[in-house]
Design a protein around this motif. Structure first.
Motif, short mmCIF file in Angstrom:
data_model
loop_
_atom_site.label_atom_id
_atom_site.label_comp_id
_atom_site.label_asym_id
_atom_site.label_seq_id
_atom_site.Cartn_x
_atom_site.Cartn_y
_atom_site.Cartn_z
N GLY A 54 0.79 -1.22 0.00
CA GLY A 54 0.00 0.00 0.00
C GLY A 54 0.82 1.27 0.00
O GLY A 54 0.32 2.33 -0.36
N TYR A 55 2.10 1.17 0.40
CA TYR A 55 2.91 2.39 0.49
C TYR A 55 3.16 3.00 -0.89
O TYR A 55 2.91 4.19 -1.10
N LYS A 56 3.64 2.20 -1.83
CA LYS A 56 3.93 2.72 -3.16
C LYS A 56 2.68 3.25 -3.82
O LYS A 56 2.70 4.28 -4.51
N GLU A 57 1.57 2.55 -3.62
CA GLU A 57 0.31 2.98 -4.21
C GLU A 57 -0.13 4.32 -3.61
O GLU A 57 -0.66 5.19 -4.32
N VAL A 62 -1.07 10.22 -4.05
CA VAL A 62 -1.01 11.60 -3.56
C VAL A 62 -0.32 12.53 -4.55
O VAL A 62 -0.50 13.75 -4.50
N LYS A 63 0.47 11.96 -5.46
CA LYS A 63 1.02 12.77 -6.54
C LYS A 63 -0.10 13.29 -7.44
O LYS A 63 -0.03 14.39 -7.99
N GLN A 64 -1.15 12.49 -7.58
CA GLN A 64 -2.27 12.85 -8.45
C GLN A 64 -3.31 13.71 -7.72
O GLN A 64 -4.11 14.39 -8.36
N ASN A 101 -11.43 4.69 6.75
CA ASN A 101 -10.31 3.75 6.69
C ASN A 101 -10.41 2.79 5.51
O ASN A 101 -11.51 2.35 5.15
N ILE A 102 -9.25 2.44 4.96
CA ILE A 102 -9.13 1.28 4.08
C ILE A 102 -8.31 0.24 4.85
O ILE A 102 -7.13 0.47 5.14
N ASP A 103 -8.94 -0.86 5.21
CA ASP A 103 -8.25 -1.95 5.90
C ASP A 103 -7.48 -2.74 4.85
O ASP A 103 -8.07 -3.42 4.01
N LEU A 104 -6.16 -2.65 4.87
CA LEU A 104 -5.36 -3.26 3.82
C LEU A 104 -5.36 -4.79 3.88
O LEU A 104 -5.02 -5.44 2.90
N SER A 105 -5.77 -5.35 5.00
CA SER A 105 -5.88 -6.81 5.08
C SER A 105 -7.06 -7.31 4.24
O SER A 105 -7.12 -8.48 3.86
N GLU A 106 -7.98 -6.39 3.94
CA GLU A 106 -9.16 -6.75 3.14
C GLU A 106 -9.06 -6.22 1.71
O GLU A 106 -9.82 -6.63 0.84
N ASP A 109 -6.48 -6.10 -3.87
CA ASP A 109 -6.01 -5.65 -5.19
C ASP A 109 -5.93 -4.13 -5.21
O ASP A 109 -6.51 -3.47 -6.07
N LEU A 110 -5.19 -3.57 -4.26
CA LEU A 110 -5.10 -2.12 -4.13
C LEU A 110 -4.25 -1.53 -5.26
O LEU A 110 -3.16 -2.01 -5.56
N LYS A 111 -4.80 -0.48 -5.88
CA LYS A 111 -4.07 0.21 -6.95
C LYS A 111 -4.12 1.72 -6.69
O LYS A 111 -5.01 2.22 -5.99
N ALA A 112 -3.16 2.42 -7.27
CA ALA A 112 -3.09 3.87 -7.07
C ALA A 112 -4.37 4.55 -7.54
O ALA A 112 -4.88 5.46 -6.87
N ASP A 113 -4.92 4.11 -8.67
CA ASP A 113 -6.15 4.73 -9.18
C ASP A 113 -7.30 4.56 -8.20
O ASP A 113 -8.14 5.45 -8.04
#
Length: 246
Positions: A54-57, A62-64, A101-106, A109-113
């Motif tokens: 989730g960090y890179k995403e 936030v750049k966008q 919140n976004i719970d990253l355990s759930e 398929d997290l993407k930057a968009d």
């Protein structure tokens, strides 16, 4: 030698780029509170580190959406203060004192968009311009009463009225969401019609109560801070009559 120099410069530029893209770190509850208080809307990655899912995403998102500051907190003892027990990406906003919140355990398929959409939908400010995107966050908020500034972008008093009501909005945190509706957009004709108005009738101020699906218009006249404040107070006191509806 020239090749070695070129390689060194290349590596240096990559390192600099990585540093530029790094999110600021928050090391304790005081840091987190100060960051949340620094802007109307902020995003914090409660992540174990920069290598976490989730960090890179988040960095890319936030750049966008550069209007929303973002940071990272890797201190798990702090997470508990915000009812988080596992990695999460969280948006905080002042307009209704909300934490989303976004719970990253759930989020498998997290993407930057997807994060850009999450931020944009929930980017509710002291005064939020109505659009198909912000409408989702506005109507999902626990605050169901909206104070609407109905005005045509480009009119001589548009900016002044937006700033005036935006300055008033913090007085009604948790009571009203202040919404700007641009009557110059064809897509906003239906909301105007709901209030019995056309673009030529603007600017006007109205209240919409989602709990009762009821609307009121401030009578025509100067849209001053004092009149709008009294309009809000009259609603809160239960003094606005149904006959005020249009």
């Amino acid at each position: 030698m020239p090749g070695t120099l070129f390689l060194c410069l290349l590596v240096s530029s990559v390192i600099a780029a990585e540093k530029d893209s790094a999110l600021p770190g928050l090391n304790n509850t005081k840091d987190v509170e100060a960051f949340i208080d620094s802007a109307e809307v902020v995003v914090i990655g409660f992540l174990e580190g920069e290598e976490s899912y989730g960090y890179k995403e988040l960095v890319e998102a936030v750049k966008q959406v550069s209007s929303v500051p973002a940071a990272i907190c890797s201190v798990k003892e702090v997470w508990a203060e915000y009812n988080l027990s596992s990695d999460a990406i969280t948006l905080f906003r002042k307009a209704d004192n909300h934490q989303e919140n976004i719970d990253l355990s759930e989020a498998k398929d997290l993407k930057a968009d997807g994060l850009v959409n999450f931020i944009s939908v929930n980017e509710i400010r002291y005064i939020t311009e109505y659009s198909q995107v912000t409408a989702v966050g506005l109507f999902n908020s626990e605050v169901k009463t909206h104070l609407l500034l109905l005005a045509n972008r480009g009119s001589k008093d548009f900016v002044e009225l937006k700033e005036r009501l935006g300055a008033l909005a913090p007085e009604y945190t948790g009571k009203f969401l202040f919404v700007l509706l641009n009557g110059a957009l064809k897509s906003n004709l239906k909301p105007l019609e709901y209030f019995g108005l056309k673009p030529k009738d603007l600017p006007r101020v109205g209240i919409y109560d989602g709990n009762s699906d009821t609307k009121w218009l401030l009578p025509e006249g100067e849209i001053s801070t004092e009149r709008v404040r009294e309009f809000c107070e009259s609603f809160l006191r239960g003094e606005l009559k149904v006959s005020s509806c249009y």
